[in-house]
Design an enzyme around this catalytic site. Structure first.
Site, PDB file in Angstrom:
ATOM      1  N   GLY A 167       0.802  -1.227   0.000  1.00 35.57           N
ATOM      2  CA  GLY A 167       0.000   0.000   0.000  1.00 35.57           C
ATOM      3  C   GLY A 167       0.829   1.269   0.000  1.00 35.57           C
ATOM      4  O   GLY A 167       0.277   2.362  -0.064  1.00 35.57           O
ATOM      5  N   ARG A 293       7.613 -13.839   3.713  1.00 34.33           N
ATOM      6  CA  ARG A 293       7.861 -13.938   5.152  1.00 34.33           C
ATOM      7  C   ARG A 293       6.710 -14.689   5.800  1.00 34.33           C
ATOM      8  O   ARG A 293       5.691 -14.927   5.149  1.00 34.33           O
ATOM      9  CB  ARG A 293       7.903 -12.527   5.752  1.00 34.33           C
ATOM     10  CG  ARG A 293       6.572 -11.785   5.496  1.00 34.33           C
ATOM     11  CD  ARG A 293       6.425 -10.486   6.266  1.00 34.33           C
ATOM     12  NE  ARG A 293       5.061 -10.005   6.204  1.00 34.33           N
ATOM     13  CZ  ARG A 293       4.580  -9.161   5.289  1.00 34.33           C
ATOM     14  NH1 ARG A 293       5.379  -8.715   4.336  1.00 34.33           N
ATOM     15  NH2 ARG A 293       3.318  -8.790   5.318  1.00 34.33           N
TER      16      ARG A 293
HETATM   17  C1  MV4 Z   1      -4.823  -2.203  -6.008  1.00 30.25           C
HETATM   18  C2  MV4 Z   1      -6.144  -1.862  -5.665  1.00 30.25           C
HETATM   19  C3  MV4 Z   1      -7.054  -1.696  -6.675  1.00 30.25           C
HETATM   20  N1  MV4 Z   1      -6.665  -1.847  -7.969  1.00 30.25           N
HETATM   21  N2  MV4 Z   1      -4.479  -2.345  -7.291  1.00 30.25           N
HETATM   22  C4  MV4 Z   1      -2.995  -2.049  -1.598  1.00 30.25           C
HETATM   23  C5  MV4 Z   1      -1.881  -2.843  -1.034  1.00 30.25           C
HETATM   24  C6  MV4 Z   1      -1.065  -3.292  -2.157  1.00 30.25           C
HETATM   25  N3  MV4 Z   1      -0.664  -4.652  -1.966  1.00 30.25           N
HETATM   26  C7  MV4 Z   1      -1.938  -3.125  -3.365  1.00 30.25           C
HETATM   27  N4  MV4 Z   1      -3.134  -2.460  -2.932  1.00 30.25           N
HETATM   28  C8  MV4 Z   1      -4.166  -2.242  -3.789  1.00 30.25           C
HETATM   29  N5  MV4 Z   1      -3.885  -2.402  -5.091  1.00 30.25           N
HETATM   30  C9  MV4 Z   1      -5.397  -2.144  -8.245  1.00 30.25           C
HETATM   31  N6  MV4 Z   1      -5.032  -2.254  -9.511  1.00 30.25           N
HETATM   32  C10 MV4 Z   1      -6.457  -1.702  -4.326  1.00 30.25           C
HETATM   33  C11 MV4 Z   1      -5.465  -1.881  -3.380  1.00 30.25           C
HETATM   34  C12 MV4 Z   1      -5.862  -1.644  -2.040  1.00 30.25           C
HETATM   35  C13 MV4 Z   1      -5.893  -2.671  -1.099  1.00 30.25           C
HETATM   36  C14 MV4 Z   1      -5.508  -3.971  -1.398  1.00 30.25           C
HETATM   37  C15 MV4 Z   1      -5.532  -4.965  -0.453  1.00 30.25           C
HETATM   38  C16 MV4 Z   1      -5.975  -4.673   0.835  1.00 30.25           C
HETATM   39  C17 MV4 Z   1      -6.344  -3.408   1.161  1.00 30.25           C
HETATM   40  C18 MV4 Z   1      -6.317  -2.388   0.207  1.00 30.25           C
HETATM   41  C19 MV4 Z   1      -6.719  -1.115   0.566  1.00 30.25           C
HETATM   42  C20 MV4 Z   1      -6.684  -0.119  -0.369  1.00 30.25           C
HETATM   43  C21 MV4 Z   1      -6.247  -0.378  -1.663  1.00 30.25           C
END
Ligand code: MV4
Length: 500
Positions: A167, A293
């Protein structure tokens, strides 16, 4: 086979204690390292050896590679377990450990490095047939290329830092006009935060679930242990996790599991790791990143698969085969975890400090308490706010939820504001109980975040209740109801105590 007898744990708090317990069950000795702030922590007492490594700031203690290696040398440790956070996903640390002739209890440095570079990971995943979010698989060279790609993907799009993750270094772009300025800001922020200005674009997936797959790999096999549902999060901090996910059928589990296994095999993974996916409302899933991890939320998987993931990490690091049955194991029952943090929901989840004056730990059937703190411990602002994980298992999800509420009622923690009240409200909420979750769930529910009631008053009541309970036990004298009044639970319990 690599000879391991004594494991240094390059971490603190609940995960250090978790790893020490696994070491002891594997008949290995454990070496704790501690900063001046952690001298009296439970994990330090649980270890066979303990080495002070410096003042409280992590940069001068838990992140100081030279001090950790010196502690290993001084105590004759032959392996290092990094836990999570701190140095756990630094490829250079894995290399330094191995260069010192020690066993790194984690994946090879090459796997950490490949998954740490997000565009390289995307390219590798695509080559391995793992579905990724439609987007770029190399950092954007210029704004014109970005505009062309964004048009193809359709707005909104997401700008991500190639060196980001978890994030960090992400932003949503809703219109073409915003794109060029967002790319420029993101690139300069990424340069500052990660020393790498590379940024790329993905289609923005609206209101997905965060579902992650646990993998385990030894020299001969790579298997998956199903999913964890982690959608209940606030600002990228998970608050509740469960296994299995209410949204995942056995068929979907098999497809996501196969994708996660392919992802791990594509980077020659070893040990325990987790593939994060977005699960869209239409059932499509997309690989996001791999966490190389052991994770905070690993216990829910342990409870539904009957596998001790930390013991398996230790076995795999020694070159032993993992003890997971052949075939595709399926989850048994339901497990849920609440992260109990020193954060005050009534103060906007601001980290709180103080001394833990009183602690009553929940117990009984199906309850697990993984904590790093004890009565009398000071909670400071030097480290993250996780105090404990309250984990329950039950035969199905409704019973797990009710068991969690029962355990939350048993938990008393006085002296430091926590998010316990939030968990109570959440587990009582009809939408949560129906499993209607996505990553925006808490954004829509400020009513759950806000505290109802007065924590200071609750603390006073808890102290009074604790004193009354103690007095009733000590005196063996039953506390009785007012003459003519109906006996409540308290007085009935006290009578039983008095008659023993
Ligand atoms: C995203 C997404 C929506 N669309 N990618 C947040 C953590 C990182 N691992 C990637 N994340 C996100 N990527 C696309 N193309 C929304 C998130 C995201 C999110 C993902 C998992 C858990 C919580 C989140 C909270 C906000 C945004």
């Amino acid at each position: 086979m690599r000879n391991v007898r004594r494991v240094l744990i390059a971490n603190r708090g609940e995960i250090a204690l978790r790893v020490i317990r696994a070491c002891h069950e594997e008949e290995l000795e454990a070496v704790a390292v501690y900063s001046a702030a952690d001298r009296t922590s439970p994990y330090v007492r649980a270890a066979d050896y303990a080495v002070p490594i410096g003042p409280p700031p992590a940069a001068e203690s838990y992140l100081a590679i030279d001090k950790l290696l010196a502690a290993a040398e001084a105590t004759g440790a032959d392996a290092v377990h990094p836990g999570y956070g701190f140095l756990a996903e630094r490829a250079a640390f894995a290399e330094a450990v191995e260069a010192a002739g020690l066993v790194f209890v984690g994946p090879p440095a090459g796997a950490i490095r490949a998954m740490g570079d997000k565009t390289e990971a995307r390219r590798r995943m695509m080559a391995a047939g793992v579905p990724v979010v439609p987007g770029a698989s190399a950092p954007m060279r210029d704004a014109a290329a970005a505009v062309a790609l964004a048009r193809e993907l359709g707005f909104p799009v997401m700008v991500k830092a190639a060196a980001g993750g978890g994030g960090r270094g992400m932003r949503i772009v809703r219109t073409e006009e915003e794109l060029a300025p967002s790319l420029a800001t993101a690139a300069s922020e990424a340069a500052k935060a990660f020393g790498d200005s590379g940024v790329y674009l993905e289609r923005f997936i609206v209101a997905p679930r965060h579902v992650e797959i646990q993998v385990l790999a030894d020299a001969n096999r790579t298997v998956h242990l199903g999913e964890r549902e982690c959608s209940v999060q606030r600002r990228h901090q998970k608050l509740v996790e469960e296994a299995p996910s209410p949204a995942v059928t056995p068929e979907l589990r098999a497809r996501m599991g196969a994708a996660a296994v392919a992802a791990a095999q594509a980077v020659d993974y070893r040990g325990a790791g987790t593939c994060e996916f977005l699960l869209a409302g239409d059932g499509a899933f997309y690989f996001l990143e791999m966490n190389t991890r052991i994770q905070v939320e690993h216990p829910v998987t342990e409870l539904v698969y009957g596998v001790d993931l930390v013991r398996e990490q230790l076995r795999i690091a020694r070159g032993l085969p993992m003890r997971v049955p052949e075939g595709s194991p399926s989850p048994q029952g339901w497990a849920m975890e609440c992260r109990i943090t020193s954060e005050d929901p009534s103060a906007g989840f601001l980290p709180s400090t103080g001394r833990i004056d009183y602690l009553r730990i929940p117990g009984g059937p199906g309850v697990r308490w993984d904590a790093g703190v004890d009565t009398g411990d000071e909670v400071t602002l030097f480290y993250d706010s996780l105090l404990a994980k309250l984990i329950v298992w039950a035969p199905d999800r409704p019973q797990a939820i009710d068991r969690m509420l029962r355990a939350l009622d048993e938990l008393v923690l006085v002296g430091v504001p926590t998010n316990q009240g939030f968990h109570r409200r959440l587990f009582s909420d009809p939408a949560f109980r129906a499993g209607e979750l996505d990553i925006q769930f808490l954004d829509r529910r400020p009513d759950l975040l806000a505290a109802a009631g007065d924590p200071a008053r609750d603390a006073e009541l808890a102290v009074a209740a604790a004193l009354a309970e103690d007095a009733a036990r000590g005196s063996k004298r039953p506390a009785v109801a007012e003459p003519g009044g109906a006996p409540g639970t308290w007085s009935r319990q006290a009578r039983v105590d008095g008659l023993r």
